[in-house]
Write an enzyme that holds these catalytic residues in place. Structure first.
Site, PDB file in Angstrom:
ATOM      1  N   ASP A 189       0.857  -1.194   0.000  1.00 36.00           N
ATOM      2  CA  ASP A 189       0.000   0.000   0.000  1.00 36.00           C
ATOM      3  C   ASP A 189       0.892   1.242   0.000  1.00 36.00           C
ATOM      4  OD1 ASP A 189       0.866  -0.552   2.706  1.00 36.00           O
ATOM      5  OD2 ASP A 189      -0.657   0.830   3.462  1.00 36.00           O
TER       6      ASP A 189
ATOM      7  N   GLU B 226       0.129  -1.026   5.865  1.00 35.49           N
ATOM      8  CA  GLU B 226       1.187  -0.465   6.718  1.00 35.49           C
ATOM      9  C   GLU B 226       0.972   1.019   6.942  1.00 35.49           C
ATOM     10  OE1 GLU B 226       5.024   1.301   7.987  1.00 35.49           O
ATOM     11  OE2 GLU B 226       3.849   1.801   6.232  1.00 35.49           O
TER      12      GLU B 226
END
Ligand code: BES
Ligand code: ZN
Length: 458
Positions: A88, A153
């Site tokens: 991400d 994250e």
């Protein structure tokens, strides 16, 4: 040169093209509009892991974004390295400040510009290409490898901690390998052995039941924006010392040895200032810039909104004012305790003319890794073989909260083998990653597996 290193050199253009395909996927985890894109990035990675010949490639659904695991474990007598990375990325805004589109990777002067180029797509991809080099040349991997790749994250890994708690067997390993940090400088590889923790808060102040005419009501009604400014201004003093009672109570002081180690690092403060177009730096009195930015706790406003933001003037007394505040934490500090201290302190400053709400977002524990850990020594040797220069050991100010959880839940240390540099502009417009370091990163990763395997023999 070995077959594996040759394969990397010969295929680097293809690896770059694959990375660019990965970078074109706008996998912004915080934005629900991009949920399908985040999934697309997960599918891209799972396909990669399958194509290079890994076993047990699995995409695990979570209440948020998927977690991918895979492995190649063919040894009984060699260590198992768990490779962690995140697919991400941060939002690209403010988009108008990008010189080239954030999700159209563009190469300029040997660097690829795109959101996630360094953090963490470019960096984590190195460990897929390095393993590919072994598997595609028919060279037995020198150690066992496992992967855990997440898509959350940048929003605090809410689903990863429960996942590792529930899958200890699947993830059992001797160490975790992570490339999601920065090298000390260009051409100066370093291993990060400390990261700060985090407590992320939001303050909402509510006054009257609507935005008011600031002439008609100003002077009679409390202004939430003014209150917010007063509260924020009181959180730190002029010397950069955080004023929340108890904030420093558990902070482990820097040892004299640690302070000496900091002094020995080749840090160029003038260059640092120049790179940020600053005349003077600022931070807690009594500590050096490197200490302040990596080993001391901090408090910073990350976002602030209230009242009229448009063009020209609008006379308004806003009904609401809000701020996002992050605190970076160091060993000894507990994110939950710090969040509670913050909330209590902000509430204690709230006048009864407004309502103050304090919300706690994600947090994470700080970590310092023991320099005697053999994995760090193997990583240093691998860096030295590929970069042909001595490696430094340094602590960094950013956070990867899962590193502390890997230690707590799986009982293992992490090796923070960053290939980025500060100039990569993580989280900023025009993020980039050096293609030379992408190449050297893949080679260092491959070399690491060899060195680690030899370490165990000797
Ligand atoms: N890659 C960074 C962390 C980082 C960057 C560590 C540079 C050391 C040097 C990571 O993707 C990140 O941005 N982490 C967040 C954590 C948070 C969202 C829980 C951070 O540090 O703000
Ligand atoms: Zn990041």
């Amino acid at each position: 040169m070995s077959t594996v290193q040759n394969y990397i050199d010969e295929n680097i253009k293809t690896f770059e093209e694959e990375l660019f395909r990965f970078l074109r996927i706008p996998s912004v985890s915080t934005d629900s509009k991009h949920k399908a894109d985040v999934k697309k990035a997960a599918v891209f990675l799972a396909n990669q892991l399958n194509e290079i010949g890994l076993d047990k490639v699995t995409m695990h659904d979570t209440p948020g974004h998927p977690i991918i695991t895979a492995e190649k474990c063919e040894h009984n007598d060699k260590p198992t390295v768990l490779i962690y990375g995140h697919y991400d990325v941060q939002p690209s805004d403010p988009d108008e400040l990008w010189k080239t589109p954030p999700f159209e990777p563009t190469v300029k002067e040997g660097r690829v510009y795109a959101r996630g180029a360094s953090d963490d797509k470019g960096q984590s991809f190195t460990h897929i290409k390095s393993v590919q080099a072994f598997l595609k040349t028919g060279t037995k991997l020198p150690v066992n490898v496992k992967y855990i790749l997440e898509g959350e994250e940048e929003i605090g890994s809410p689903n990863l901690v429960p996942f590792i708690k529930n899958n200890k067997e699947l993830l059992a390993c001797d160490m975790v390998l992570i490339s999601d940090t920065a090298m000390f400088d260009e051409n100066q590889p370093s291993i990060t052995y400390g990261l700060r923790g985090l407590a992320y808060m939001e303050i909402h102040i509510t006054g009257p039941n609507r935005d008011l005419h600031s002439g008609i009501f100003g002077g009679a009604v409390e202004n939430p924006a003014n209150v917010l400014c007063e509260i924020i201004a009181a959180l730190k003093d002029k010397d950069g010392v955080v004023q929340i009672p108890g904030f420093y109570d558990d902070v482990e002081p820097l040892s004299p040895e640690m302070r000496e180690a900091y002094k020995a690092l080749p840090f160029n403060e003038e260059e640092y200032k120049r790179s940020l177009d600053l005349k003077t730096l600022h931070g807690e009195k009594g500590y050096s810039t490197l200490e302040r930015s990596s080993a001391r706790p901090t408090l910073d406003v990350n976002g602030l909104w209230s009242g009229y933001q448009g063009e020209g003037a609008k006379t308004v007394l806003p009904a609401k004012a809000s701020a996002k505040v992050s605190m970076r934490l160091v060993p000894g500090q507990d994110p939950d305790k710090i969040s509670k201290l913050f909330a209590a302190h902000v509430q204690s400053m709230a006048p009864d003319t407004v309502t103050v709400d304090v919300v706690s977002h994600h947090g994470g524990y700080p970590i310092v890794i023991d320099l005697d850990f053999y994995g760090l020594k193997a990583a240093a040797k691998a860096f030295e073989d590929i970069y042909d220069t001595e490696v430094l050991f340094s602590r960094e100010g950013g956070s990867i909260p899962i590193v502390a959880d890997f230690k707590k839940v799986l009982g293992v240390n992490s090796i923070l083998m960053g290939f980025g540099i500060t100039r990569d502009a993580l989280h900023s417009p025009n993020e980039s990653f050096s293609l030379k370091d992408f190449h050297r990163g893949i080679k260092t990763s491959a070399r690491f597996f060899e060195v680690l395997s030899d370490f165990v023999d000797t």
